[in-house]
Design a protein around this motif. Structure first.
Motif, PDB file in Angstrom:
ATOM      1  N   LYS A 142      27.633  11.006  57.149  1.00 42.50           N
ATOM      2  CA  LYS A 142      27.638   9.644  56.620  1.00 42.50           C
ATOM      3  C   LYS A 142      26.509   9.465  55.605  1.00 42.50           C
ATOM      4  CE  LYS A 142      27.611   4.810  57.956  1.00 42.50           C
ATOM      5  NZ  LYS A 142      27.493   3.853  59.048  1.00 42.50           N
ATOM      6  N   THR A 143      25.318   9.933  55.937  1.00 49.39           N
ATOM      7  CA  THR A 143      24.167   9.804  55.051  1.00 49.39           C
ATOM      8  C   THR A 143      24.357  10.587  53.763  1.00 49.39           C
ATOM      9  OG1 THR A 143      22.712   9.556  56.966  1.00 49.39           O
ATOM     10  CG2 THR A 143      21.662  10.135  54.888  1.00 49.39           C
ATOM     11  N   ALA A 144      24.903  11.811  53.865  1.00 49.97           N
ATOM     12  CA  ALA A 144      25.059  12.688  52.699  1.00 49.97           C
ATOM     13  C   ALA A 144      26.358  12.448  51.936  1.00 49.97           C
ATOM     14  CB  ALA A 144      24.992  14.149  53.143  1.00 49.97           C
ATOM     15  N   GLY A 145      27.243  11.606  52.473  1.00 45.64           N
ATOM     16  CA  GLY A 145      28.511  11.331  51.801  1.00 45.64           C
ATOM     17  C   GLY A 145      29.478  12.502  51.860  1.00 45.64           C
ATOM     18  N   ILE A 146      29.441  13.237  52.959  1.00 47.57           N
ATOM     19  CA  ILE A 146      30.325  14.392  53.142  1.00 47.57           C
ATOM     20  C   ILE A 146      31.590  13.933  53.864  1.00 47.57           C
ATOM     21  CG2 ILE A 146      30.541  16.655  54.258  1.00 47.57           C
ATOM     22  CD1 ILE A 146      27.496  16.931  53.972  1.00 47.57           C
ATOM     23  N   GLN A 147      32.744  14.382  53.392  1.00 56.21           N
ATOM     24  CA  GLN A 147      34.021  13.991  53.995  1.00 56.21           C
ATOM     25  C   GLN A 147      34.148  14.527  55.420  1.00 56.21           C
ATOM     26  OE1 GLN A 147      37.231  15.189  51.466  1.00 56.21           O
ATOM     27  NE2 GLN A 147      36.383  14.136  49.668  1.00 56.21           N
ATOM     28  N   VAL A 148      34.950  13.851  56.217  1.00 60.25           N
ATOM     29  CA  VAL A 148      35.150  14.224  57.623  1.00 60.25           C
ATOM     30  C   VAL A 148      35.748  15.619  57.753  1.00 60.25           C
ATOM     31  CG1 VAL A 148      36.334  13.582  59.764  1.00 60.25           C
ATOM     32  CG2 VAL A 148      35.421  11.811  58.273  1.00 60.25           C
ATOM     33  N   CYS A 149      36.621  16.023  56.810  1.00 56.86           N
ATOM     34  CA  CYS A 149      37.297  17.315  56.892  1.00 56.86           C
ATOM     35  C   CYS A 149      36.387  18.487  56.485  1.00 56.86           C
ATOM     36  CB  CYS A 149      38.553  17.321  56.031  1.00 56.86           C
ATOM     37  SG  CYS A 149      38.214  17.059  54.286  1.00 56.86           S
ATOM     38  N   GLU A 150      35.178  18.213  55.987  1.00 60.16           N
ATOM     39  CA  GLU A 150      34.254  19.273  55.584  1.00 60.16           C
ATOM     40  C   GLU A 150      33.190  19.486  56.653  1.00 60.16           C
ATOM     41  OE1 GLU A 150      32.861  17.750  51.848  1.00 60.16           O
ATOM     42  OE2 GLU A 150      34.520  18.650  50.758  1.00 60.16           O
ATOM     43  N   ARG A 151      32.730  20.750  56.774  1.00 56.36           N
ATOM     44  CA  ARG A 151      31.725  21.090  57.780  1.00 56.36           C
ATOM     45  C   ARG A 151      30.523  21.743  57.118  1.00 56.36           C
ATOM     46  NH1 ARG A 151      33.606  21.875  63.523  1.00 56.36           N
ATOM     47  NH2 ARG A 151      31.368  21.759  63.611  1.00 56.36           N
ATOM     48  N   PRO A 152      29.354  21.147  57.239  1.00 55.51           N
ATOM     49  CA  PRO A 152      28.155  21.805  56.717  1.00 55.51           C
ATOM     50  C   PRO A 152      27.808  23.008  57.597  1.00 55.51           C
ATOM     51  CG  PRO A 152      27.579  19.744  57.802  1.00 55.51           C
ATOM     52  CD  PRO A 152      29.070  19.841  57.810  1.00 55.51           C
ATOM     53  N   VAL A 153      27.411  24.113  56.977  1.00 59.25           N
ATOM     54  CA  VAL A 153      27.040  25.298  57.744  1.00 59.25           C
ATOM     55  C   VAL A 153      25.603  25.725  57.476  1.00 59.25           C
ATOM     56  CG1 VAL A 153      29.381  26.204  57.981  1.00 59.25           C
ATOM     57  CG2 VAL A 153      28.016  26.827  55.990  1.00 59.25           C
ATOM     58  N   MET A 154      25.042  25.284  56.328  1.00 60.32           N
ATOM     59  CA  MET A 154      23.684  25.696  55.989  1.00 60.32           C
ATOM     60  C   MET A 154      22.999  24.596  55.185  1.00 60.32           C
ATOM     61  SD  MET A 154      22.418  29.072  53.901  1.00 60.32           S
ATOM     62  CE  MET A 154      22.624  28.436  52.256  1.00 60.32           C
ATOM     63  N   LEU A 155      21.717  24.445  55.397  1.00 58.88           N
ATOM     64  CA  LEU A 155      20.907  23.521  54.624  1.00 58.88           C
ATOM     65  C   LEU A 155      19.949  24.342  53.773  1.00 58.88           C
ATOM     66  CD1 LEU A 155      19.951  21.043  57.502  1.00 58.88           C
ATOM     67  CD2 LEU A 155      21.793  20.784  55.843  1.00 58.88           C
ATOM     68  N   VAL A 156      19.655  23.864  52.575  1.00 62.26           N
ATOM     69  CA  VAL A 156      18.641  24.499  51.742  1.00 62.26           C
ATOM     70  C   VAL A 156      17.493  23.511  51.631  1.00 62.26           C
ATOM     71  CG1 VAL A 156      18.081  25.460  49.489  1.00 62.26           C
ATOM     72  CG2 VAL A 156      20.350  25.832  50.448  1.00 62.26           C
ATOM     73  N   LEU A 157      16.363  23.874  52.200  1.00 61.21           N
ATOM     74  CA  LEU A 157      15.179  23.032  52.151  1.00 61.21           C
ATOM     75  C   LEU A 157      14.375  23.421  50.926  1.00 61.21           C
ATOM     76  CD1 LEU A 157      14.276  23.589  55.904  1.00 61.21           C
ATOM     77  CD2 LEU A 157      15.720  21.814  54.942  1.00 61.21           C
ATOM     78  N   ALA A 158      13.787  22.450  50.244  1.00 63.32           N
ATOM     79  CA  ALA A 158      13.024  22.747  49.037  1.00 63.32           C
ATOM     80  C   ALA A 158      11.713  21.977  49.054  1.00 63.32           C
ATOM     81  CB  ALA A 158      13.832  22.379  47.800  1.00 63.32           C
ATOM     82  N   GLY A 159      10.705  22.559  48.431  1.00 65.81           N
ATOM     83  CA  GLY A 159       9.396  21.922  48.385  1.00 65.81           C
ATOM     84  C   GLY A 159       8.464  22.681  47.474  1.00 65.81           C
ATOM     85  N   HIS A 160       7.177  22.514  47.707  1.00 69.53           N
ATOM     86  CA  HIS A 160       6.168  23.165  46.884  1.00 69.53           C
ATOM     87  C   HIS A 160       5.534  24.317  47.655  1.00 69.53           C
ATOM     88  CE1 HIS A 160       6.333  20.029  43.853  1.00 69.53           C
ATOM     89  NE2 HIS A 160       6.348  19.153  44.841  1.00 69.53           N
ATOM     90  N   TYR A 161       5.185  25.377  46.930  1.00 70.87           N
ATOM     91  CA  TYR A 161       4.444  26.467  47.541  1.00 70.87           C
ATOM     92  C   TYR A 161       3.032  25.973  47.846  1.00 70.87           C
ATOM     93  CZ  TYR A 161       7.990  29.862  46.117  1.00 70.87           C
ATOM     94  OH  TYR A 161       9.157  30.567  45.982  1.00 70.87           O
ATOM     95  N   PRO A 162       2.388  26.522  48.871  1.00 70.09           N
ATOM     96  CA  PRO A 162       0.995  26.143  49.120  1.00 70.09           C
ATOM     97  C   PRO A 162       0.116  26.585  47.949  1.00 70.09           C
ATOM     98  CG  PRO A 162       1.671  27.953  50.564  1.00 70.09           C
ATOM     99  CD  PRO A 162       2.879  27.501  49.819  1.00 70.09           C
ATOM    100  N   ARG A 163      -1.013  25.939  47.778  1.00 73.36           N
ATOM    101  CA  ARG A 163      -1.907  26.259  46.668  1.00 73.36           C
ATOM    102  C   ARG A 163      -2.491  27.663  46.793  1.00 73.36           C
ATOM    103  NH1 ARG A 163      -2.142  22.229  43.305  1.00 73.36           N
ATOM    104  NH2 ARG A 163      -2.094  20.098  44.034  1.00 73.36           N
ATOM    105  N   ARG A 164      -2.576  28.169  47.998  1.00 69.93           N
ATOM    106  CA  ARG A 164      -3.108  29.521  48.183  1.00 69.93           C
ATOM    107  C   ARG A 164      -2.031  30.548  47.834  1.00 69.93           C
ATOM    108  NH1 ARG A 164      -0.788  31.152  52.861  1.00 69.93           N
ATOM    109  NH2 ARG A 164      -0.229  29.556  54.326  1.00 69.93           N
ATOM    110  N   GLU A 165      -2.448  31.772  47.682  1.00 70.38           N
ATOM    111  CA  GLU A 165      -1.526  32.846  47.333  1.00 70.38           C
ATOM    112  C   GLU A 165      -0.526  33.085  48.456  1.00 70.38           C
ATOM    113  OE1 GLU A 165      -1.886  37.616  46.577  1.00 70.38           O
ATOM    114  OE2 GLU A 165      -3.519  36.346  45.912  1.00 70.38           O
TER     115      GLU A 165
END
Length: 70
Positions: free
Chosen positions: A31-54
């Protein structure tokens, strides 16, 4: 994988996470992502920033083999 590699090329950290299928959670997520009922999510891709350290990555050394052709 192309999306994850593109994010990395833009210096955006990413992580692939398996979608945990719990009926109540899945319904709210769709409901939040606007995905249809007939579709099934199988994987999420999380994104962000790398830490400042190496960031260290594992390295595998190759074992040299001697091949004899008979």
């Amino acid at each position: 994988m192309n999306l994850v590699m593109a994010l990395h090329a833009q210096k955006i950290a990413s992580c692939c996470k398996m979608f945990i299928q719990q009926p109540g959670l899945e319904k709210r997520f769709k409901k939040t992502a606007g995905i249809q009922v007939c579709e099934r999510p199988v994987m999420l891709v999380l994104a962000g920033h790398y830490p400042r350290r190496e960031v260290l990555a594992p390295l595998s050394r190759r074992v040299e083999l001697e091949v004899k052709i008979v």
